[in-house]
Structures are given as C-alpha cells and as structure tokens.
Write a protein that holds these residues in place. Structure first.
Motif, PDB file in Angstrom:
ATOM      1  N   LEU A  35      15.705  -4.670  28.860  1.00 54.40           N
ATOM      2  CA  LEU A  35      16.827  -3.495  28.131  1.00 54.40           C
ATOM      3  C   LEU A  35      16.867  -3.758  26.754  1.00 54.40           C
ATOM      4  O   LEU A  35      17.495  -3.072  26.083  1.00 54.40           O
ATOM      5  CB  LEU A  35      18.148  -3.967  28.827  1.00 54.40           C
ATOM      6  CG  LEU A  35      18.570  -3.712  30.152  1.00 54.40           C
ATOM      7  CD1 LEU A  35      19.714  -4.109  30.401  1.00 54.40           C
ATOM      8  CD2 LEU A  35      18.294  -2.163  30.544  1.00 54.40           C
ATOM      9  N   ASP A  37      16.014  -3.311  23.044  1.00 53.73           N
ATOM     10  CA  ASP A  37      15.816  -2.067  22.156  1.00 53.73           C
ATOM     11  C   ASP A  37      14.968  -2.448  20.920  1.00 53.73           C
ATOM     12  O   ASP A  37      14.436  -3.714  20.756  1.00 53.73           O
ATOM     13  CB  ASP A  37      17.059  -1.163  21.513  1.00 53.73           C
ATOM     14  CG  ASP A  37      17.875  -1.979  20.906  1.00 53.73           C
ATOM     15  OD1 ASP A  37      17.168  -2.967  20.191  1.00 53.73           O
ATOM     16  OD2 ASP A  37      19.038  -1.406  20.676  1.00 53.73           O
ATOM     17  N   ILE A  42      20.842  -5.231  23.235  1.00 55.60           N
ATOM     18  CA  ILE A  42      20.858  -4.907  24.374  1.00 55.60           C
ATOM     19  C   ILE A  42      22.298  -4.342  24.484  1.00 55.60           C
ATOM     20  O   ILE A  42      23.420  -5.153  24.316  1.00 55.60           O
ATOM     21  CB  ILE A  42      20.867  -6.090  25.607  1.00 55.60           C
ATOM     22  CG1 ILE A  42      19.368  -6.850  25.287  1.00 55.60           C
ATOM     23  CG2 ILE A  42      21.412  -5.602  26.887  1.00 55.60           C
ATOM     24  CD1 ILE A  42      19.254  -8.040  26.134  1.00 55.60           C
ATOM     25  N   ASP A  46      25.071  -2.289  29.606  1.00 48.33           N
ATOM     26  CA  ASP A  46      24.022  -2.287  30.270  1.00 48.33           C
ATOM     27  C   ASP A  46      23.369  -3.891  30.808  1.00 48.33           C
ATOM     28  O   ASP A  46      23.198  -4.182  31.995  1.00 48.33           O
ATOM     29  CB  ASP A  46      22.611  -1.632  29.787  1.00 48.33           C
ATOM     30  CG  ASP A  46      22.893  -0.410  29.158  1.00 48.33           C
ATOM     31  OD1 ASP A  46      23.659   0.355  30.129  1.00 48.33           O
ATOM     32  OD2 ASP A  46      22.395   0.110  28.439  1.00 48.33           O
ATOM     33  N   ALA A  49      25.958  -4.911  33.610  1.00 43.92           N
ATOM     34  CA  ALA A  49      25.384  -4.174  34.898  1.00 43.92           C
ATOM     35  C   ALA A  49      24.443  -4.822  35.485  1.00 43.92           C
ATOM     36  O   ALA A  49      24.404  -4.953  36.716  1.00 43.92           O
ATOM     37  CB  ALA A  49      25.175  -2.870  34.797  1.00 43.92           C
ATOM     38  N   VAL A  50      23.430  -5.378  34.839  1.00 41.09           N
ATOM     39  CA  VAL A  50      22.138  -6.192  35.309  1.00 41.09           C
ATOM     40  C   VAL A  50      22.715  -7.612  35.605  1.00 41.09           C
ATOM     41  O   VAL A  50      22.280  -8.131  36.679  1.00 41.09           O
ATOM     42  CB  VAL A  50      20.975  -6.137  34.224  1.00 41.09           C
ATOM     43  CG1 VAL A  50      20.072  -7.129  34.541  1.00 41.09           C
ATOM     44  CG2 VAL A  50      20.531  -4.817  34.071  1.00 41.09           C
ATOM     45  N   ARG A  94      31.379  -1.247  25.878  1.00 43.86           N
ATOM     46  CA  ARG A  94      30.597  -0.095  25.491  1.00 43.86           C
ATOM     47  C   ARG A  94      30.356  -0.143  24.092  1.00 43.86           C
ATOM     48  O   ARG A  94      29.504   0.589  23.661  1.00 43.86           O
ATOM     49  CB  ARG A  94      31.138   1.222  26.025  1.00 43.86           C
ATOM     50  CG  ARG A  94      32.495   1.797  25.396  1.00 43.86           C
ATOM     51  CD  ARG A  94      33.033   3.204  25.599  1.00 43.86           C
ATOM     52  NE  ARG A  94      34.181   3.478  24.930  1.00 43.86           N
ATOM     53  CZ  ARG A  94      35.302   2.829  25.405  1.00 43.86           C
ATOM     54  NH1 ARG A  94      35.581   2.043  26.587  1.00 43.86           N
ATOM     55  NH2 ARG A  94      36.566   3.039  24.694  1.00 43.86           N
TER      56      ARG A  94
END
Length: 169
Positions: A35, A37, A42, A46, A49-50, A94
């Motif tokens: 993830l 970037d 990161i 996200d 969630a992982v 977020r």
C-alpha cells in the motif's frame, strides 16, 4: 540516517525478518508494504483494513497500535532497524497516515555487491569507476527512483581480449 522507506526497501527488511515473524504478521506486513505510495506513506484507513480487519475505528486503531508494538519488538530482537510508525494526529483514520521508517540500506547493499564483484577480478584487471549524478528535472531523475550503472567486462573475444561496456541494473 532514519528515513521513510520505499516499498522495495521495506520488502527487503521483511525478508530479513521472515523467520522471526508469524506467518500472519508477515502476510499483513507485506500487505501494508503493497500500500506504500510514492511518498512512502500508507493511508491509515487502508492500513487498518489490512493489518487489523474488522471492528470499529477505535478497536481497529487499538489493535493496530498493538500490531506495531509487536513488530517493533520482533525487529529489535532481531537487531533490525525498521519501524512501522503512524502520525500522531488526533483525527479519524481517513485523515491519518502511517509508514515504515529505518535506514535505507540500498547504498550499503550496493557497496557490498561492489566489493564482492571486485574481489572476483584479478589485480591486473582494473575497471575505471565513473559516477554520473542525475539532477531533478532531468528525464532520468524522477522522484523516488534511482538508477545505477555499472561497468563489466565482456567475455573474451576469439582473439583472447576483452572490452568493457556499460549496462543498467
């Protein structure tokens, strides 16, 4: 120097720690590395969630803190200087990010490889070293990328001689 790490460096660190991590930890850490970037960040939503799937934001963030602490403990015990850190903002996931940080060992790895390659050559066979700096804004110098050019000898030609040429790695 401790810095935010790009994906390839993180993956090399995880390979070094593979025997020290549980299969689930390793799977989730590799998922986090996927993830990363272009800036080495990161998105926290996200990452949660992982690394800590399920649960509300508060539970997921608490589980993620424990996950990071467990990773730090494993890395410390293995003598590996890498961390998974998050920003300290008091904001919803977020609006937050996390990243891996540590020493970018690319230069050390290249130096070790160079020493190995140099030791394979005899003293009578030398290769002149050259370095070219690629400046920002140059077509070859994009952010987050690096190029290495090395010189190597060609296999001897039929007359017994050899010549050098450059190739990219």
């Amino acid at each position: 120097m401790i810095t935010r790490l790009p994906r390839p460096v993180v993956l090399r660190y995880l390979d070094r720690l593979a025997d020290d991590l549980t299969p689930r930890q390793l799977q989730r850490l590799r998922g986090l590395a996927g993830l990363i970037d272009g800036d080495g960040r990161i998105p926290m939503v996200d990452a949660l969630a992982v690394a800590t799937p399920g649960g509300d934001d508060a539970k997921a963030q608490d589980a993620f803190r424990k996950f990071r602490a467990a990773f730090d403990t494993v890395a410390d015990a293995a003598g590996v200087q890498v961390r998974l850190v998050s920003d300290q903002r008091k904001a919803p996931p977020r609006d937050r990010v996390c990243w891996f940080e540590g020493e970018d060992l690319t230069g050390d790895e290249l130096a070790a490889r160079s020493r190995r390659e140099a030791s394979r050559r005899g003293d009578e066979e030398t290769v002149t070293a050259t370095v070219t700096e690629v400046l920002p804004g140059h077509p070859l110098g994009t952010a987050g990328s690096s190029s290495m050019w090395r010189s190597r000898g060609r296999p001897p030609n039929r007359s017994g001689g050899s010549s050098g040429h450059s190739s990219s790695c």
